[in-house]
Design a protein around this motif. Sequence first.
Motif, PDB file in Angstrom:
ATOM      1  N   ILE A  41      44.682  51.280  51.791  1.00 60.34           N
ATOM      2  CA  ILE A  41      45.905  51.714  51.116  1.00 60.34           C
ATOM      3  C   ILE A  41      47.052  51.811  52.123  1.00 60.34           C
ATOM      4  O   ILE A  41      46.837  51.859  53.334  1.00 60.34           O
ATOM      5  N   GLY A  42      48.252  51.851  51.604  1.00 57.49           N
ATOM      6  CA  GLY A  42      49.426  51.946  52.469  1.00 57.49           C
ATOM      7  C   GLY A  42      50.642  51.487  51.704  1.00 57.49           C
ATOM      8  O   GLY A  42      50.522  50.777  50.704  1.00 57.49           O
ATOM      9  N   PRO A  43      51.823  51.875  52.173  1.00 55.97           N
ATOM     10  CA  PRO A  43      53.040  51.519  51.445  1.00 55.97           C
ATOM     11  C   PRO A  43      53.353  50.029  51.486  1.00 55.97           C
ATOM     12  O   PRO A  43      52.721  49.288  52.247  1.00 55.97           O
ATOM     13  N   ASN A  44      54.328  49.589  50.711  1.00 55.52           N
ATOM     14  CA  ASN A  44      54.762  48.190  50.714  1.00 55.52           C
ATOM     15  C   ASN A  44      55.138  47.778  52.133  1.00 55.52           C
ATOM     16  O   ASN A  44      55.785  48.535  52.856  1.00 55.52           O
ATOM     17  N   GLY A  45      54.700  46.591  52.505  1.00 52.58           N
ATOM     18  CA  GLY A  45      55.079  46.055  53.816  1.00 52.58           C
ATOM     19  C   GLY A  45      54.257  46.604  54.970  1.00 52.58           C
ATOM     20  O   GLY A  45      54.532  46.298  56.132  1.00 52.58           O
ATOM     21  N   ALA A  46      53.243  47.415  54.683  1.00 53.87           N
ATOM     22  CA  ALA A  46      52.443  48.034  55.756  1.00 53.87           C
ATOM     23  C   ALA A  46      51.583  47.008  56.495  1.00 53.87           C
ATOM     24  O   ALA A  46      51.169  47.239  57.628  1.00 53.87           O
ATOM     25  N   GLY A  47      51.297  45.880  55.837  1.00 48.44           N
ATOM     26  CA  GLY A  47      50.479  44.851  56.485  1.00 48.44           C
ATOM     27  C   GLY A  47      49.105  44.674  55.845  1.00 48.44           C
ATOM     28  O   GLY A  47      48.213  44.066  56.441  1.00 48.44           O
ATOM     29  N   LYS A  48      48.940  45.166  54.618  1.00 51.40           N
ATOM     30  CA  LYS A  48      47.621  45.116  53.956  1.00 51.40           C
ATOM     31  C   LYS A  48      47.199  43.663  53.679  1.00 51.40           C
ATOM     32  O   LYS A  48      46.073  43.267  53.992  1.00 51.40           O
ATOM     33  N   THR A  49      48.117  42.894  53.090  1.00 52.40           N
ATOM     34  CA  THR A  49      47.796  41.491  52.792  1.00 52.40           C
ATOM     35  C   THR A  49      47.578  40.722  54.096  1.00 52.40           C
ATOM     36  O   THR A  49      46.652  39.910  54.211  1.00 52.40           O
ATOM     37  N   THR A  50      48.413  41.016  55.090  1.00 47.72           N
ATOM     38  CA  THR A  50      48.276  40.347  56.400  1.00 47.72           C
ATOM     39  C   THR A  50      46.895  40.628  56.994  1.00 47.72           C
ATOM     40  O   THR A  50      46.254  39.731  57.541  1.00 47.72           O
ATOM     41  N   LEU A  51      46.421  41.853  56.833  1.00 43.46           N
ATOM     42  CA  LEU A  51      45.099  42.208  57.358  1.00 43.46           C
ATOM     43  C   LEU A  51      44.013  41.392  56.657  1.00 43.46           C
ATOM     44  O   LEU A  51      43.133  40.814  57.299  1.00 43.46           O
ATOM     45  N   LEU A  52      44.075  41.327  55.314  1.00 42.98           N
ATOM     46  CA  LEU A  52      43.055  40.550  54.576  1.00 42.98           C
ATOM     47  C   LEU A  52      43.080  39.090  55.012  1.00 42.98           C
ATOM     48  O   LEU A  52      42.035  38.466  55.209  1.00 42.98           O
ATOM     49  N   GLY A  85      34.996  35.650  48.984  1.00 39.75           N
ATOM     50  CA  GLY A  85      35.723  35.520  47.729  1.00 39.75           C
ATOM     51  C   GLY A  85      37.036  36.274  47.889  1.00 39.75           C
ATOM     52  O   GLY A  85      37.022  37.461  48.198  1.00 39.75           O
ATOM     53  N   TYR A  86      38.141  35.567  47.720  1.00 38.85           N
ATOM     54  CA  TYR A  86      39.445  36.193  47.964  1.00 38.85           C
ATOM     55  C   TYR A  86      40.274  36.139  46.683  1.00 38.85           C
ATOM     56  O   TYR A  86      40.532  35.066  46.155  1.00 38.85           O
ATOM     57  N   VAL A  87      40.663  37.295  46.188  1.00 39.68           N
ATOM     58  CA  VAL A  87      41.554  37.331  45.022  1.00 39.68           C
ATOM     59  C   VAL A  87      42.920  37.749  45.526  1.00 39.68           C
ATOM     60  O   VAL A  87      43.109  38.879  45.979  1.00 39.68           O
ATOM     61  N   LEU A 170      39.849  41.810  47.810  1.00 42.24           N
ATOM     62  CA  LEU A 170      40.649  41.899  46.580  1.00 42.24           C
ATOM     63  C   LEU A 170      41.993  42.536  46.892  1.00 42.24           C
ATOM     64  O   LEU A 170      42.056  43.685  47.331  1.00 42.24           O
ATOM     65  N   ASP A 171      43.058  41.771  46.672  1.00 44.59           N
ATOM     66  CA  ASP A 171      44.393  42.279  47.000  1.00 44.59           C
ATOM     67  C   ASP A 171      45.076  42.771  45.724  1.00 44.59           C
ATOM     68  O   ASP A 171      45.514  41.960  44.913  1.00 44.59           O
ATOM     69  N   GLU A 172      45.129  44.050  45.567  1.00 45.54           N
ATOM     70  CA  GLU A 172      45.765  44.697  44.412  1.00 45.54           C
ATOM     71  C   GLU A 172      45.223  44.206  43.065  1.00 45.54           C
ATOM     72  O   GLU A 172      45.998  43.748  42.223  1.00 45.54           O
ATOM     73  N   PRO A 173      43.921  44.299  42.865  1.00 50.11           N
ATOM     74  CA  PRO A 173      43.385  43.782  41.592  1.00 50.11           C
ATOM     75  C   PRO A 173      43.794  44.618  40.379  1.00 50.11           C
ATOM     76  O   PRO A 173      43.548  44.214  39.255  1.00 50.11           O
ATOM     77  N   ILE A 202      39.078  46.326  49.185  1.00 49.34           N
ATOM     78  CA  ILE A 202      40.032  46.258  48.094  1.00 49.34           C
ATOM     79  C   ILE A 202      41.346  46.917  48.511  1.00 49.34           C
ATOM     80  O   ILE A 202      41.349  48.030  49.033  1.00 49.34           O
ATOM     81  N   VAL A 203      42.452  46.195  48.350  1.00 51.54           N
ATOM     82  CA  VAL A 203      43.772  46.767  48.645  1.00 51.54           C
ATOM     83  C   VAL A 203      44.283  47.382  47.355  1.00 51.54           C
ATOM     84  O   VAL A 203      44.250  46.750  46.302  1.00 51.54           O
ATOM     85  N   SER A 204      44.704  48.636  47.452  1.00 48.91           N
ATOM     86  CA  SER A 204      45.169  49.289  46.229  1.00 48.91           C
ATOM     87  C   SER A 204      46.368  50.181  46.503  1.00 48.91           C
ATOM     88  O   SER A 204      46.545  50.705  47.596  1.00 48.91           O
ATOM     89  N   HIS A 205      47.189  50.305  45.500  1.00 45.65           N
ATOM     90  CA  HIS A 205      48.371  51.156  45.607  1.00 45.65           C
ATOM     91  C   HIS A 205      48.174  52.459  44.874  1.00 45.65           C
ATOM     92  O   HIS A 205      49.028  53.330  44.913  1.00 45.65           O
ATOM     93  N   ASP A 206      47.079  52.514  44.139  1.00 44.22           N
ATOM     94  CA  ASP A 206      46.938  53.624  43.210  1.00 44.22           C
ATOM     95  C   ASP A 206      45.666  54.415  43.524  1.00 44.22           C
ATOM     96  O   ASP A 206      44.560  53.942  43.281  1.00 44.22           O
ATOM     97  N   LEU A 207      45.858  55.612  44.048  1.00 43.19           N
ATOM     98  CA  LEU A 207      44.695  56.417  44.433  1.00 43.19           C
ATOM     99  C   LEU A 207      43.887  56.903  43.239  1.00 43.19           C
ATOM    100  O   LEU A 207      42.765  57.369  43.393  1.00 43.19           O
ATOM    101  N   ASN A 208      44.471  56.794  42.054  1.00 44.81           N
ATOM    102  CA  ASN A 208      43.718  57.180  40.865  1.00 44.81           C
ATOM    103  C   ASN A 208      42.648  56.145  40.530  1.00 44.81           C
ATOM    104  O   ASN A 208      41.805  56.369  39.683  1.00 44.81           O
ATOM    105  N   PHE A 209      42.737  54.981  41.182  1.00 47.87           N
ATOM    106  CA  PHE A 209      41.782  53.927  40.871  1.00 47.87           C
ATOM    107  C   PHE A 209      41.007  53.477  42.100  1.00 47.87           C
ATOM    108  O   PHE A 209      40.831  52.306  42.340  1.00 47.87           O
ATOM    109  N   VAL A 210      40.589  54.444  42.894  1.00 53.40           N
ATOM    110  CA  VAL A 210      39.647  54.119  43.967  1.00 53.40           C
ATOM    111  C   VAL A 210      38.268  54.164  43.302  1.00 53.40           C
ATOM    112  O   VAL A 210      37.835  55.227  42.863  1.00 53.40           O
ATOM    113  N   PRO A 211      37.604  53.003  43.168  1.00 52.80           N
ATOM    114  CA  PRO A 211      36.330  52.988  42.443  1.00 52.80           C
ATOM    115  C   PRO A 211      35.337  53.999  43.025  1.00 52.80           C
ATOM    116  O   PRO A 211      35.329  54.237  44.240  1.00 52.80           O
ATOM    117  N   SER A 212      34.513  54.587  42.156  1.00 57.49           N
ATOM    118  CA  SER A 212      33.663  55.694  42.610  1.00 57.49           C
ATOM    119  C   SER A 212      32.670  55.270  43.699  1.00 57.49           C
ATOM    120  O   SER A 212      32.272  56.081  44.522  1.00 57.49           O
TER     121      SER A 212
END
Length: 251
Positions: A41-52, A85-87, A170-173, A202-212
Amino acid sequence: MKKNSNLIELVNIETVYEGERLPVIYDVNLKVEPGEFISIIGPNGAGKTTLLETINGLLTYSKGKGFVFGKEIKKHKSEIRKEIGYVIQNFEMDPLAPFLCKDIVMSGRTGKIGTFRFARKKDWDKVWYSMGLVGMIDFANRPIGKLSGGEFQKILLSRALAQNPKLLLLDEPFSNLDYASRKQVETLLNRIHEKNNITILIVSHDLNFVPSRCKRIIVLEHGKIIMDGSREKILKSEIINSIFNGNGGKI
Ligand SMILES: Nc1ncnc2c1ncn2[C@@H]1O[C@H](COP(=O)(O)OP(=O)(O)OP(=O)(O)O)[C@@H](O)[C@H]1O
Ligand SMILES: [Mg+2]
């Protein structure tokens, strides 16, 4: 082959985009063991996609060393990518593209089938199995442009699964999905992780959807990993609260 049990190992990695001066991610150290399920997780532009994309060799790191499946990423890019597998984030499809869902899922097998070869029965079996996993068999003959956002996301996931990957990136699925579809995809990811011997980032912006089943969270900010720890520890931390700024778990 490197002698250790890590599925991913990044040592002091730095990635600079072509033509740019400054690195987008730097001092990145990361070890991932087989079977882990990790949220980034991290804000926009933090480098999440670059890391993947550094992990799957689409981007070449300018410093440090990176290994995936025990192989050095720079030397074995295409070999490594066959098992990943890259989404991608915000993948868009021309609504008039003349492809059926089953063709899109089959395109996930391209690396396994090889150039100038045709899909065989075992490839189609894998396509049906993957579409079944995401509950999309009935959509097999539907043109890809005629799907809702949630259905499309499931087809992309199914395409990645058809590849029979060892590692799923998975980038922001969950982006562009409504609450019900997010829940469905979340449940699906838990199920895939449970049933298949697979490692998921999995890259996510929403902490409410961190899979269990996701037990580890990595926080990226300004191109650096600023936190890496258990789900409980990270979700309770002050830093997370300040990044999310009381925004209901969304950045
Ligand atoms: N091709 C590129 N060339 C130069 N800079 C780039 C390129 N792609 C991304 N960047 C920059 O790299 C930084 C990190 O981008 P990245 O896409 O990795 O962030 P992110 O954490 O995935 O953000 P988001 O949450 O918006 O998807 C951003 O400042 C972005 O502008
Ligand atoms: Mg991104």
